[in-house]
Design a protein around this motif. Structure first.
Motif, mmCIF file in Angstrom:
data_model
loop_
_atom_site.group_PDB
_atom_site.id
_atom_site.type_symbol
_atom_site.label_atom_id
_atom_site.label_comp_id
_atom_site.label_asym_id
_atom_site.label_seq_id
_atom_site.Cartn_x
_atom_site.Cartn_y
_atom_site.Cartn_z
ATOM 1 N N THR A 6 6.768 -6.161 -45.377
ATOM 2 C CA THR A 6 5.075 -6.632 -46.381
ATOM 3 C C THR A 6 3.662 -7.281 -46.162
ATOM 4 O O THR A 6 4.183 -8.020 -44.710
ATOM 5 N N VAL A 7 3.012 -6.431 -46.615
ATOM 6 C CA VAL A 7 1.542 -7.194 -46.339
ATOM 7 C C VAL A 7 0.982 -8.281 -47.480
ATOM 8 O O VAL A 7 0.972 -7.540 -48.327
ATOM 9 N N LYS A 8 0.487 -9.700 -46.519
ATOM 10 C CA LYS A 8 0.350 -9.950 -48.264
ATOM 11 C C LYS A 8 -1.277 -10.790 -47.364
ATOM 12 O O LYS A 8 -2.034 -11.552 -46.302
ATOM 13 N N ASP A 28 -8.070 -8.991 -48.650
ATOM 14 C CA ASP A 28 -6.940 -9.492 -49.700
ATOM 15 C C ASP A 28 -6.543 -8.386 -50.105
ATOM 16 O O ASP A 28 -5.854 -8.228 -51.462
ATOM 17 N N VAL A 29 -5.975 -7.689 -49.234
ATOM 18 C CA VAL A 29 -4.546 -6.570 -48.927
ATOM 19 C C VAL A 29 -3.370 -6.777 -49.170
ATOM 20 O O VAL A 29 -3.199 -8.159 -48.783
ATOM 21 N N THR A 52 -6.251 -1.016 -42.531
ATOM 22 C CA THR A 52 -4.890 -1.718 -42.628
ATOM 23 C C THR A 52 -3.812 -1.034 -42.129
ATOM 24 O O THR A 52 -3.080 -2.023 -41.815
ATOM 25 N N ILE A 53 -3.621 0.544 -41.897
ATOM 26 C CA ILE A 53 -3.243 1.178 -41.199
ATOM 27 C C ILE A 53 -2.849 0.290 -39.576
ATOM 28 O O ILE A 53 -1.580 0.212 -39.121
ATOM 29 N N ASP A 63 -7.856 -11.058 -39.825
ATOM 30 C CA ASP A 63 -8.706 -12.168 -39.803
ATOM 31 C C ASP A 63 -7.962 -13.229 -40.709
ATOM 32 O O ASP A 63 -7.645 -14.875 -40.209
ATOM 33 N N GLN A 64 -7.340 -12.937 -41.335
ATOM 34 C CA GLN A 64 -6.015 -13.065 -42.772
ATOM 35 C C GLN A 64 -5.101 -12.892 -43.425
ATOM 36 O O GLN A 64 -5.474 -11.443 -42.817
ATOM 37 N N GLY A 65 -4.186 -13.482 -43.582
ATOM 38 C CA GLY A 65 -2.789 -12.558 -44.078
ATOM 39 C C GLY A 65 -2.038 -12.406 -42.895
ATOM 40 O O GLY A 65 -2.424 -12.787 -41.999
ATOM 41 N N SER A 66 -1.032 -11.522 -43.207
ATOM 42 C CA SER A 66 0.400 -11.468 -42.807
ATOM 43 C C SER A 66 1.077 -9.779 -43.349
ATOM 44 O O SER A 66 1.205 -9.634 -43.966
ATOM 45 N N VAL A 67 1.674 -9.084 -41.666
ATOM 46 C CA VAL A 67 2.127 -8.072 -42.052
ATOM 47 C C VAL A 67 3.849 -8.912 -41.559
ATOM 48 O O VAL A 67 3.792 -8.516 -40.535
#
Length: 147
Positions: A6-8, A28-29, A52-53, A63-67
């Motif tokens: 899950t990439v948010k 924002d991917v 991204t990978i 910098d932002q978001g989560s995996v």
């Protein structure tokens, strides 16, 4: 479908060299990957595919978001998360040209979080397997690219 990745909202910005300007590599991917799915990222150069990978694989911190990989955060629980995925990065950037063969092997073996002793054993196995013992201190850039 059981989700494995899950990439948010990942976001990654780099500073341009010799400048105060910033370059937005990923903005924002978000996406999900189900268990057993094979996924490829397509797009033009500079679209953020490799960033991204590398973020998913824990090589870069967003910098932002989560995996999340199989329930594990790719930053906080990187070693546990990486046991559940594989990635192939295409192109000519799979090795660091300014490092030696030995340094490249140690770096990539170290990405899995193994101990120094485990890394040394694996590196020696690979040097022997690929008959590179006599080239281990050679810069990768100086090696032949022909088979």
């Amino acid at each position: 479908m059981e989700l494995i990745i899950t990439v948010k909202g990942i976001h990654k910005v780099y500073k341009k060299r010799k400048s105060k300007q910033k370059f937005i590599a990923v903005s924002d991917v978000s996406f999900d990957v189900g268990k057993g799915e094979i996924v490829g990222l397509l797009g033009p150069n500079g679209a953020g595919k490799t960033t991204t990978i590398k973020t998913i694989c824990g090589l870069l911190v967003p910098d932002q978001g989560s995996v999340t990989i199989n329930g594990f955060d790719s930053v906080k629980d990187r070693n546990k998360a990486l046991r559940h995925i594989s990635a192939v990065l295409e192109g000519n950037r799979n090795l660091y040209w300014r490092l030696t063969v030995l340094e490249n092997l140690e770096y990539f073996a170290g990405n899995r979080g193994d101990s120094k002793k485990e890394i040394q054993v694996r590196v020696n196995e690979l040097l022997t397997l690929f008959q590179l013992q006599d080239k281990k201190y050679e810069l990768v850039n100086n090696l032949s690219r022909r088979s």
